[in-house]
Scaffold this motif. Structure first.
Motif, PDB file in Angstrom:
ATOM      1  N   THR A   2     -31.960  17.164 -22.077  1.00  9.33           N
ATOM      2  CA  THR A   2     -32.905  15.131 -21.815  1.00  9.33           C
ATOM      3  C   THR A   2     -32.012  15.054 -21.164  1.00  9.33           C
ATOM      4  O   THR A   2     -32.273  14.250 -19.863  1.00  9.33           O
ATOM      5  CB  THR A   2     -32.530  14.387 -23.590  1.00  9.33           C
ATOM      6  OG1 THR A   2     -31.250  14.416 -23.981  1.00  9.33           O
ATOM      7  CG2 THR A   2     -33.582  14.674 -23.792  1.00  9.33           C
ATOM      8  N   THR A   3     -30.770  14.884 -20.776  1.00  8.64           N
ATOM      9  CA  THR A   3     -29.817  14.391 -19.695  1.00  8.64           C
ATOM     10  C   THR A   3     -30.011  15.278 -18.397  1.00  8.64           C
ATOM     11  O   THR A   3     -30.056  14.510 -17.743  1.00  8.64           O
ATOM     12  CB  THR A   3     -28.732  14.182 -19.406  1.00  8.64           C
ATOM     13  OG1 THR A   3     -28.156  16.358 -19.840  1.00  8.64           O
ATOM     14  CG2 THR A   3     -28.002  13.863 -21.505  1.00  8.64           C
ATOM     15  N   ASP A   4     -30.659  16.167 -18.208  1.00 12.08           N
ATOM     16  CA  ASP A   4     -31.016  16.708 -17.087  1.00 12.08           C
ATOM     17  C   ASP A   4     -32.730  16.556 -16.075  1.00 12.08           C
ATOM     18  O   ASP A   4     -32.553  15.994 -15.484  1.00 12.08           O
ATOM     19  CB  ASP A   4     -31.495  18.225 -17.383  1.00 12.08           C
ATOM     20  CG  ASP A   4     -29.891  18.957 -17.873  1.00 12.08           C
ATOM     21  OD1 ASP A   4     -28.654  18.737 -17.104  1.00 12.08           O
ATOM     22  OD2 ASP A   4     -29.810  20.430 -18.018  1.00 12.08           O
ATOM     23  N   ARG A   5     -33.327  16.302 -17.691  1.00 14.25           N
ATOM     24  CA  ARG A   5     -35.133  15.585 -16.990  1.00 14.25           C
ATOM     25  C   ARG A   5     -34.773  14.096 -17.276  1.00 14.25           C
ATOM     26  O   ARG A   5     -34.867  13.441 -16.189  1.00 14.25           O
ATOM     27  CB  ARG A   5     -35.858  16.104 -18.238  1.00 14.25           C
ATOM     28  CG  ARG A   5     -36.164  17.177 -19.012  1.00 14.25           C
ATOM     29  CD  ARG A   5     -36.941  17.416 -19.628  1.00 14.25           C
ATOM     30  NE  ARG A   5     -37.099  18.686 -20.022  1.00 14.25           N
ATOM     31  CZ  ARG A   5     -37.622  19.550 -20.504  1.00 14.25           C
ATOM     32  NH1 ARG A   5     -38.394  18.755 -21.612  1.00 14.25           N
ATOM     33  NH2 ARG A   5     -37.878  20.795 -20.733  1.00 14.25           N
ATOM     34  N   ASP A   6     -33.843  13.954 -17.184  1.00 11.49           N
ATOM     35  CA  ASP A   6     -33.204  12.227 -16.767  1.00 11.49           C
ATOM     36  C   ASP A   6     -32.797  11.823 -15.218  1.00 11.49           C
ATOM     37  O   ASP A   6     -33.580  10.872 -15.064  1.00 11.49           O
ATOM     38  CB  ASP A   6     -32.289  11.177 -18.223  1.00 11.49           C
ATOM     39  CG  ASP A   6     -33.047  11.143 -19.203  1.00 11.49           C
ATOM     40  OD1 ASP A   6     -33.863  11.064 -19.851  1.00 11.49           O
ATOM     41  OD2 ASP A   6     -32.140  10.820 -20.747  1.00 11.49           O
ATOM     42  N   GLN A   7     -32.115  13.136 -15.484  1.00 13.94           N
ATOM     43  CA  GLN A   7     -31.430  12.839 -13.974  1.00 13.94           C
ATOM     44  C   GLN A   7     -32.625  13.286 -13.184  1.00 13.94           C
ATOM     45  O   GLN A   7     -32.702  12.826 -12.523  1.00 13.94           O
ATOM     46  CB  GLN A   7     -29.753  13.589 -13.890  1.00 13.94           C
ATOM     47  CG  GLN A   7     -29.200  13.522 -12.484  1.00 13.94           C
ATOM     48  CD  GLN A   7     -28.040  14.614 -12.786  1.00 13.94           C
ATOM     49  OE1 GLN A   7     -27.688  15.108 -13.544  1.00 13.94           O
ATOM     50  NE2 GLN A   7     -27.726  14.721 -11.750  1.00 13.94           N
ATOM     51  N   LYS A   9     -35.801  12.840 -12.911  1.00 18.75           N
ATOM     52  CA  LYS A   9     -36.610  11.610 -13.429  1.00 18.75           C
ATOM     53  C   LYS A   9     -36.059  10.651 -11.927  1.00 18.75           C
ATOM     54  O   LYS A   9     -36.978  10.107 -11.774  1.00 18.75           O
ATOM     55  CB  LYS A   9     -36.811  11.360 -14.409  1.00 18.75           C
ATOM     56  CG  LYS A   9     -37.915  10.352 -15.167  1.00 18.75           C
ATOM     57  CD  LYS A   9     -38.344   9.361 -15.731  1.00 18.75           C
ATOM     58  CE  LYS A   9     -39.457   8.998 -16.051  1.00 18.75           C
ATOM     59  NZ  LYS A   9     -39.446   8.175 -17.890  1.00 18.75           N
ATOM     60  N   ALA A  10     -34.597  10.388 -12.516  1.00 10.52           N
ATOM     61  CA  ALA A  10     -34.364   9.642 -11.526  1.00 10.52           C
ATOM     62  C   ALA A  10     -34.436   9.699 -10.442  1.00 10.52           C
ATOM     63  O   ALA A  10     -34.044   8.666  -9.243  1.00 10.52           O
ATOM     64  CB  ALA A  10     -32.898   9.212 -11.916  1.00 10.52           C
ATOM     65  N   GLU A  11     -33.702  10.959  -9.966  1.00  9.39           N
ATOM     66  CA  GLU A  11     -33.731  11.623  -8.649  1.00  9.39           C
ATOM     67  C   GLU A  11     -35.048  11.549  -7.623  1.00  9.39           C
ATOM     68  O   GLU A  11     -35.047  11.189  -6.734  1.00  9.39           O
ATOM     69  CB  GLU A  11     -32.916  12.354  -7.967  1.00  9.39           C
ATOM     70  CG  GLU A  11     -31.824  12.783  -9.059  1.00  9.39           C
ATOM     71  CD  GLU A  11     -30.934  14.291  -9.125  1.00  9.39           C
ATOM     72  OE1 GLU A  11     -32.171  15.235  -9.134  1.00  9.39           O
ATOM     73  OE2 GLU A  11     -29.917  14.516  -8.998  1.00  9.39           O
ATOM     74  N   SER A  72     -35.773  19.765 -13.749  1.00 12.77           N
ATOM     75  CA  SER A  72     -35.531  19.598 -14.899  1.00 12.77           C
ATOM     76  C   SER A  72     -36.060  20.130 -16.450  1.00 12.77           C
ATOM     77  O   SER A  72     -35.666  20.128 -17.631  1.00 12.77           O
ATOM     78  CB  SER A  72     -37.132  18.125 -15.328  1.00 12.77           C
ATOM     79  OG  SER A  72     -38.199  18.948 -14.921  1.00 12.77           O
TER      80      SER A  72
END
Length: 88
Positions: A2-7, A9-11, A72
């Motif tokens: 989820t941290t990869d997906r959150d990062q 998404k932010a990018e 992601s």
């Protein structure tokens, strides 16, 4: 994961902001060029704004979406879900 997906998404959101800025600058450049050549009317302005803005947004947005899906891990999840282990 989820941290990869959150990062990612932010990018992606950050990149979309830059894409909108680029689209606005492209519209301004196109309108300046049309004004400079003297071929500027209300219909031309509306067509140019809509055409240039959405073309830049669509083209760059699709590239950004492709990079987002790769970063992601969504591509990896789909590939893993559809992979069939074949034994020779």
């Amino acid at each position: 994961m989820t941290t990869d997906r959150d990062q990612a998404k932010a990018e992606f959101i950050s990149i979309l902001k830059w894409i909108v800025l680029a689209a606005v600058l492209m519209v301004a450049g196109a309108l300046f060029y049309l004004h400079w050549t003297g071929a500027l009317s209300v219909h031309t302005v509306v067509a140019t704004v809509l055409g240039v803005f959405f073309s830049v947004l669509l083209g760059c947005g699709l590239f950004a979406a492709a990079f987002f899906s790769d970063k992601s891990g969504i591509d990896r999840d789909v590939a893993d879900a559809t992979r069939q282990d074949r034994k020779p």
